[in-house]
Design an enzyme around this catalytic site. Structure first.
Site, mmCIF file in Angstrom:
data_model
loop_
_atom_site.group_PDB
_atom_site.id
_atom_site.type_symbol
_atom_site.label_atom_id
_atom_site.label_comp_id
_atom_site.label_asym_id
_atom_site.label_seq_id
_atom_site.Cartn_x
_atom_site.Cartn_y
_atom_site.Cartn_z
ATOM 1 C CE1 TYR A 1 -3.040 3.101 0.768
ATOM 2 C CE2 TYR A 1 -1.989 3.206 2.926
ATOM 3 C CZ TYR A 1 -2.812 3.765 1.960
ATOM 4 O OH TYR A 1 -3.403 4.977 2.188
ATOM 5 N N GLY B 1 3.004 -5.862 8.629
ATOM 6 C CA GLY B 1 3.165 -4.555 7.974
ATOM 7 C C GLY B 1 2.943 -3.359 8.882
HETATM 8 N N1 UFG Z 1 -5.561 -2.283 15.534
HETATM 9 C C1 UFG Z 1 -5.864 -3.211 16.523
HETATM 10 N N2 UFG Z 1 -7.033 -3.890 16.409
HETATM 11 C C2 UFG Z 1 -7.899 -3.717 15.388
HETATM 12 C C3 UFG Z 1 -7.581 -2.758 14.390
HETATM 13 C C4 UFG Z 1 -6.398 -2.073 14.502
HETATM 14 O O1 UFG Z 1 -5.094 -3.414 17.460
HETATM 15 O O2 UFG Z 1 -8.943 -4.387 15.351
HETATM 16 C C5 UFG Z 1 -4.292 -1.515 15.650
HETATM 17 C C6 UFG Z 1 -3.390 -1.677 14.438
HETATM 18 O O3 UFG Z 1 -2.596 -2.829 14.548
HETATM 19 C C7 UFG Z 1 -2.613 -0.370 14.487
HETATM 20 C C8 UFG Z 1 -3.606 0.627 15.079
HETATM 21 O O4 UFG Z 1 -4.625 -0.161 15.711
HETATM 22 O O5 UFG Z 1 -1.537 -0.486 15.374
HETATM 23 C C9 UFG Z 1 -4.277 1.476 14.023
HETATM 24 O O6 UFG Z 1 -4.753 0.615 12.998
HETATM 25 P P1 UFG Z 1 -5.718 1.095 11.809
HETATM 26 O O7 UFG Z 1 -6.047 -0.128 11.030
HETATM 27 O O8 UFG Z 1 -6.827 1.880 12.396
HETATM 28 O O9 UFG Z 1 -4.832 2.099 10.998
HETATM 29 P P2 UFG Z 1 -3.350 1.896 10.379
HETATM 30 O O10 UFG Z 1 -2.390 2.587 11.295
HETATM 31 O O11 UFG Z 1 -3.055 0.493 10.059
HETATM 32 O O12 UFG Z 1 -3.462 2.615 8.983
HETATM 33 C C10 UFG Z 1 -4.042 3.892 8.813
HETATM 34 C C11 UFG Z 1 -4.594 3.964 7.406
HETATM 35 C C12 UFG Z 1 -3.478 3.878 6.432
HETATM 36 C C13 UFG Z 1 -2.419 4.908 6.736
HETATM 37 C C14 UFG Z 1 -1.968 4.813 8.164
HETATM 38 C C15 UFG Z 1 -1.022 5.947 8.433
HETATM 39 O O13 UFG Z 1 -5.532 2.918 7.192
HETATM 40 O O14 UFG Z 1 -4.014 4.117 5.153
HETATM 41 O O15 UFG Z 1 -3.095 4.897 9.024
HETATM 42 O O16 UFG Z 1 -0.759 6.164 9.773
HETATM 43 F F1 UFG Z 1 -1.354 4.707 5.956
#
Ligand code: UFG
Length: 327
Positions: free
Chosen positions: A139, A279
């Site tokens: 991504y 990731g």
């Molecule tokens: N998480 C959990 N449980 C869940 C969902 C998420 O523990 O059920 C954790 C993830 O592992 C992560 C944090 O919560 O550590 C935030 O996760 P999100 O899925 O809400 O968001 P991400 O950080 O993975 O990604 C988001 C956007 C991306 C962007 C990124 C940049 O989806 O497009 O923020 O910071 F690149």
């Protein structure tokens, strides 16, 4: 301005389309509804259903459109690791077609949804725009590839472009918010659990090098994010590609987010600790100083309780329209 908004039926795109309409812009939305909702398209916007690569050339009348705000994308980190083909085609190939259609039509400006995921695991936080860009998942790699292509199109063809590198977008505005068929983001998942649409929440990783062992993210209110798009459209300069980080500048751990959601909703939410998600970097916190200095951006909804509270109001307002209610 007369604007084409791609992905305007999705979460961020539909909120930004509302804010751009409120600011007096004329909006045409293109969205293939693969992850967006037709009912998220705001009143007052024209709507064309289709893939960007199929319709960009027809909706960009030569000399007629002032700019494109390009949200349409595949944007799930975990999915991109499992299915990179979907990301290279859905993000890079679609966007190259858009850039070519803009060039052919003489469309002068572009605001592009880039991401913190272009940086990968940072050497230090807060992350500056000058920090090394070493994405840890497809991504982020596709968004970085698009940023590189945009720079070349600006230099060679005189396009005026701004890439906005979002950190963790959350909250809601004007009746638009997060309502995905497949939800993977932390705040909406916790709020769906608070509503009883899920049994509970899994914490992905409790062994990160952070104060409480869970991953830390910088949550930005979607309304503040939308304001930055409006400013970027005004500030763009022909031949230039500017890149700005957008975050609130404060990190919150997964546990802190869950605790805030419990306080705001008053619900007791069952939590299960599990292993890390592929990731995921440990800590992502933005420096948005450049956007504040150069765009005149002033984020004012940086309080996590406000972000969660706005998201909660929206989630409850969905009723039967909530995809999670039907899951
Ligand atoms: N998480 C959990 N449980 C869940 C969902 C998420 O523990 O059920 C954790 C993830 O592992 C992560 C944090 O919560 O550590 C935030 O996760 P999100 O899925 O809400 O968001 P991400 O950080 O993975 O990604 C988001 C956007 C991306 C962007 C990124 C940049 O989806 O497009 O923020 O910071 F690149």
């Amino acid at each position: 301005m007369k604007l084409l908004v791609t992905g305007g039926a999705g979460y961020v795109g539909s909120v930004c389309a509302r804010v751009l309409l409120e600011a007096g812009h004329d909006i045409t939305i293109v969205d293939n509804l693969s992850t967006g909702n037709a009912d998220a398209v705001p009143d007052g916007a024209r709507f064309v259903e289709g893939n960007v690569r199929d319709v960009a050339a027809t909706v960009l009348d030569p000399g007629d459109v002032d700019g494109v705000v390009h949200f349409a994308a595949q944007s799930l980190v975990g999915e991109s690791v499992e299915n990179p083909q979907k990301y290279w085609h859905g993000n890079v190939v679609e966007t190259l077609a858009l850039l070519d259609a803009m060039r052919d039509a003489g469309t002068p400006r572009l605001v592009f949804s880039s991401t913190a995921a272009t940086y990968g695991e940072p050497e230090s936080v807060p992350i500056l725009e000058s920090s090394p860009a070493r994405p840890t998942n497809p991504y982020g790699a596709t968004k970085l590839a698009i940023d590189t292509a945009i720079s070349g199109y600006c230099a060679a063809y005189g396009l005026a472009a701004t890439s906005l590198r979002y950190f963790n977008v959350a909250g809601a505005h004007g009746g638009a918010g997060e309502n995905r068929v497949i939800e993977t983001h932390l705040i909406p998942i916790v709020l769906q659990a608070a509503l009883g649409h899920r049994a509970g929440v899994k914490i992905f990783g409790t062994d990160y090098p952070t104060d409480d062992g869970t991953a830390v993210r910088d949550y930005i209110h979607v309304y503040d994010l939308a304001q930055a798009h409006a400013l970027a459209l005004q500030a763009s300069t022909p031949g230039r590609h500017d890149i700005f980080n957008l975050g609130s500048g404060t990190g919150f751990s997964v546990r802190q987010v869950i605790d805030t959601c419990m306080t705001v909703t008053g619900a007791e939410i069952p939590v299960e600790e599990t292993g890390r998600r592929a990731g995921d970097p440990a800590v992502l916190i933005a420096s948005s100083d450049k956007a504040i200095a150069e765009l005149g951006w002033k984020p004012d909804r940086t309080d996590l309780s406000v972000i969660v509270s706005d998201a909660w109001d929206f989630t409850r307002s969905l009723g039967d329209r909530a995809h999670s209610a039907r899951a």
